[in-house]
Write a protein that holds these residues in place. Structure first.
Motif, PDB file in Angstrom:
ATOM      1  N   THR A   1       0.864  -1.170   0.000  1.00  0.00           N
ATOM      2  CA  THR A   1       0.000   0.000   0.000  1.00  0.00           C
ATOM      3  C   THR A   1       0.903   1.224   0.000  1.00  0.00           C
TER       4      THR A   1
ATOM      5  N   ASP B   1       1.824  12.075  -1.182  1.00  0.00           N
ATOM      6  CA  ASP B   1       1.380  13.456  -1.331  1.00  0.00           C
ATOM      7  C   ASP B   1       2.395  14.099  -2.261  1.00  0.00           C
TER       8      ASP B   1
ATOM      9  N   ASN C   1       0.992   5.417   0.032  1.00  0.00           N
ATOM     10  CA  ASN C   1       0.327   6.698   0.241  1.00  0.00           C
ATOM     11  C   ASN C   1       1.320   7.784  -0.143  1.00  0.00           C
TER      12      ASN C   1
END
Length: 74
Positions: free
Chosen positions: A50, A54, A52
């Motif tokens: 996974t 930004d 993540n």
């Protein structure tokens, strides 16, 4: 349970990964984009990953129009 967490915290490492991503996109697609990675976290858990992220992507208007036209969205 097999688990590993990777988090890029330092500005130097985020900068290195940003430049690698930008150059990889240019070499594979020909589109010149500037990527600024603000945060990245990757979690490996039992064979799955996974991610993540930004990030901010900057490009010229002409580059953006080329991408849209290549996908038939002009």
């Amino acid at each position: 349970m097999d688990e590993m967490l990777v988090k890029l915290r330092t500005k130097f490492m985020r900068s290195v990964v940003s430049k690698l991503l930008s150059s990889s996109i240019k070499s594979k697609t020909g589109y010149k984009v500037d990527i600024q990675l603000n945060d990245l976290e990757a979690n490996f858990n039992d064979g799955e990953i996974t991610i993540n992220a930004d990030l901010e992507v900057k490009m010229d208007k002409q580059e953006f129009m080329k991408i849209l036209k290549s996908k038939g969205l002009d």
